[in-house]
Design an enzyme around this catalytic site. Structure first.
Site, short mmCIF file in Angstrom:
data_model
loop_
_atom_site.label_atom_id
_atom_site.label_comp_id
_atom_site.label_asym_id
_atom_site.label_seq_id
_atom_site.Cartn_x
_atom_site.Cartn_y
_atom_site.Cartn_z
N PRO A 35 0.92 -1.22 -0.02
CA PRO A 35 -0.13 0.08 -0.04
C PRO A 35 0.94 1.21 0.10
O PRO A 35 1.83 1.45 0.71
CB PRO A 35 -0.82 -0.43 1.34
CG PRO A 35 0.02 -0.96 2.17
CD PRO A 35 0.82 -1.92 1.08
N VAL A 37 1.01 5.45 -0.51
CA VAL A 37 -0.03 6.70 -0.62
C VAL A 37 0.42 7.41 -1.89
O VAL A 37 1.45 7.52 -2.20
CB VAL A 37 0.61 7.63 0.53
CG1 VAL A 37 -0.42 8.98 0.28
CG2 VAL A 37 0.21 6.92 2.03
N GLN A 89 -6.30 -0.72 2.63
CA GLN A 89 -5.65 -0.34 4.01
C GLN A 89 -6.16 1.00 4.46
O GLN A 89 -6.36 1.82 3.71
CB GLN A 89 -4.18 -0.27 3.75
CG GLN A 89 -3.45 -0.03 5.01
CD GLN A 89 -2.05 0.24 4.81
OE1 GLN A 89 -1.70 1.37 4.23
NE2 GLN A 89 -1.34 -0.61 5.10
N CYS A 118 2.88 3.30 9.21
CA CYS A 118 3.47 4.62 8.69
C CYS A 118 4.45 5.50 9.78
O CYS A 118 4.05 5.64 10.74
CB CYS A 118 2.39 5.31 8.33
SG CYS A 118 3.07 6.93 7.37
N LYS A 157 -0.13 -4.24 9.07
CA LYS A 157 1.09 -3.97 8.49
C LYS A 157 1.91 -3.23 9.61
O LYS A 157 1.56 -2.17 9.94
CB LYS A 157 1.09 -3.23 7.26
CG LYS A 157 2.51 -3.00 6.70
CD LYS A 157 2.44 -2.40 5.04
CE LYS A 157 3.68 -2.36 4.49
NZ LYS A 157 4.68 -1.41 5.19
N ASN A 218 8.44 -7.42 4.47
CA ASN A 218 8.65 -6.25 3.56
C ASN A 218 10.08 -5.24 4.14
O ASN A 218 10.20 -5.46 5.44
CB ASN A 218 7.67 -5.08 4.05
CG ASN A 218 7.52 -4.07 3.50
OD1 ASN A 218 7.06 -2.98 3.59
ND2 ASN A 218 8.16 -3.91 2.13
N ASN A 220 14.46 -4.30 2.17
CA ASN A 220 15.28 -5.21 1.35
C ASN A 220 15.07 -5.66 0.13
O ASN A 220 15.97 -6.59 -0.34
CB ASN A 220 16.24 -5.90 2.05
CG ASN A 220 16.64 -5.36 3.45
OD1 ASN A 220 16.77 -4.07 3.73
ND2 ASN A 220 17.41 -5.84 4.52
N GLU A 243 9.15 0.34 -2.71
CA GLU A 243 10.01 1.27 -3.67
C GLU A 243 10.49 0.37 -4.79
O GLU A 243 10.72 0.86 -6.04
CB GLU A 243 11.08 1.58 -2.61
CG GLU A 243 11.83 2.96 -3.35
CD GLU A 243 12.97 3.59 -2.16
OE1 GLU A 243 13.96 2.91 -2.01
OE2 GLU A 243 12.46 4.48 -1.74
#
Length: 477
Positions: A35, A37, A89, A118, A157, A218, A220, A243
């Site tokens: 998810p 933004v 989410q 976040c 998450k 999540n 690396n 990313e």
């Protein structure tokens, strides 16, 4: 450490009568798009699914805005039959509001995720995301209330604590409260931006071995080899990429396409499933990250930054394709001397964005600070009367010079929340509102807000002037 098969066998023996959300509801996805933004919107999700993604999340949605704003809700839930399985989410800190949001989203997705990971400043101001990890009682109430109130699974998450044992205890608490999948980002709340650093797979592995529910990892993940290595080392059921997916949407296929191919495919999807120009521009900047580092592409970079139409976006993509396709096809030889480029992959291919380590970043900042102080000592800044100007005053003058017409906004003392909702207000907003409330106010009352760049009144006046000019032209002819 036991093998993945042994861990799965233990889970099945201990949860014989429970539904395994990962396999029975979601179809055993291993490759997951995070998810994000303003980034994991429908068109991008469909692009990612075409190239190996097996599960996608919506962008993080604000539960309070989602409940009260039908327009926000409709845009957030935009989807297609191909866009499944899908997890929606939400962020927030009120159990009742989060439950109401989940009930509204329930018919349109396969699970609901609670964002407690976040780390950004806006999450701190709004008291959600990773800043809820200090209030376990509230988190228990949120997860249990939502789990009991909706028919589809509730997932979480989260980020880790520095201490592994506390992270394990944290994960077990969420599991006991009713979370059916845990996505563990192997970084702490403080690891963000230039201080991101490496994620700890050791923490993720410890959580995987300590809970019975499925776990996603999540952190690396920059290529398909990282995905396979993470699954092997941690025993998780799936791996989430954020990313890595943004810089290369073919990451789960293990390919490195020329950047204009996914860019063109994405723009074609936008013709069917539109998105705000800010989303599109953000995606294109990441796809062209490495090619925009070349000085010869400064014009294309500026053109992308300053324009917001689909025609301008396509013209940038086409210009870069025309420039580098001959090199990609081997008609021209790519040689650059005395330049610091990636020697493994040419810059027009989609590839990971590698940050400096926190240590390198800190050393660069310190070196720049010393250089600035040294150069400042050598300069003699004085005003018109010959008095020396302090560094603080000089900094303010430079800021004013950059934005001489910046609106002066009076902020209410002791308040950093929107007047109409619990979201953080915009510091530059002329009406002391958050972005969404300001947009609604400007639209309904025909106002402008230069702080949020909501120029409803200006645009309406331009539209009326254009219509009048066109009508006068027709009458004259």
């Amino acid at each position: 450490m036991g093998s993945v098969e042994e861990l799965d066998k233990e889970d099945k023996e201990e949860t014989k009568e429970e539904v395994n959300v990962w396999s029975d509801v979601l179809g055993s996805p291993r490759y997951v798009v995070a998810p994000m933004v303003d980034a994991s919107e429908l068109a991008w999700r469909l692009l990612s699914r075409r190239h190996g993604a097996q599960l996608c999340y919506t962008p993080m949605l604000h539960s309070s805005v989602f409940c009260r704003d039908p327009k926000y809700r409709a845009e957030a839930l935009a989807s297609t039959p191909e866009d499944r399985p899908l997890i929606v989410q939400f962020c927030g800190n009120d159990p009742e509001t989060l439950l109401n949001a989940a009930l509204l989203a329930e018919p349109y997705c396969d699970a609901i995720d609670i964002n407690i990971g976040c780390p950004q400043a806006i999450a701190k101001r709004g008291h959600y995301g990773a800043f809820l990890q200090d209030d376990w009682e509230l988190l228990k109430e949120i997860v249990s209330k939502m789990s009991q109130g909706v028919k589809i699974p509730i997932t979480c998450k989260l980020r880790v604590f520095p201490d592994i044992n506390k992270t394990i205890e944290y994960a077990k608490m969420l599991e006991a409260a009713g979370a059916k999948i845990l996505t563990v980002h192997g970084r702490t709340r403080e690891q963000k931006g230039p201080l991101t650093g490496l994620a700890s797979w050791e923490h993720i592995c410890a959580v995987r071995r300590s809970v019975k529910v499925p776990v996603f990892a999540n952190g690396n993940i920059q290529c398909i080899q990282d995905v396979e290595k993470c699954i092997e080392e941690t025993g998780v059921q799936g791996v989430m990429s954020a990313e890595g997916n943004l810089y290369n949407p073919h990451i789960f296929e293990g390919g490195y396409p020329p950047c204009w191919e996914p860019a063109t495919e994405y723009l074609d999807l936008l013709d069917i499933h539109p998105a705000p120009s800010s989303y599109i521009r953000g995606h294109l900047f990441k796809l062209f990250q490495h090619i925009f580092l070349l000085p010869e592409n400064a014009n294309e970079r500026t053109h992308l930054a300053q324009n917001s139409t689909m025609e301008s976006f396509r013209s940038v993509v086409q210009a870069l394709k025309d420039k580098y396709l001959p090199y990609h096809e081997g008609h021209l030889i790519w040689r650059r001397e005395n330049e610091d480029y990636n020697l493994e992959l040419p810059p027009w291919l989609c590839q990971p964005y590698v940050r400096d380590s926190p240590e390198v970043h800190v050393s660069k900042v310190e070196a720049k600070r010393v250089q600035t102080e040294t150069s400042a000592e050598k300069r003699d800044y004085k005003d018109e009367d010959g008095n020396e100007i302090s560094r603080k005053r000089l900094k303010k003058l430079r800021r004013i010079a950059r934005r001489p017409n910046k609106p002066q906004v009076r902020v209410k003392r002791g308040s950093n929340l929107c007047d109409n909702c619990p979201n953080p207000l915009g510091s530059k907003c002329e009406y002391q509102l958050c972005r969404q409330c300001c947009r609604n106010k400007c639209y309904t009352e025909n106002l402008d807000c230069s702080g949020h760049r909501n120029l409803t009144k200006t645009r309406r006046k331009m539209a009326i002037d254009f219509a009048m000019q066109r009508k006068n032209g027709e009458n004259a002819s």
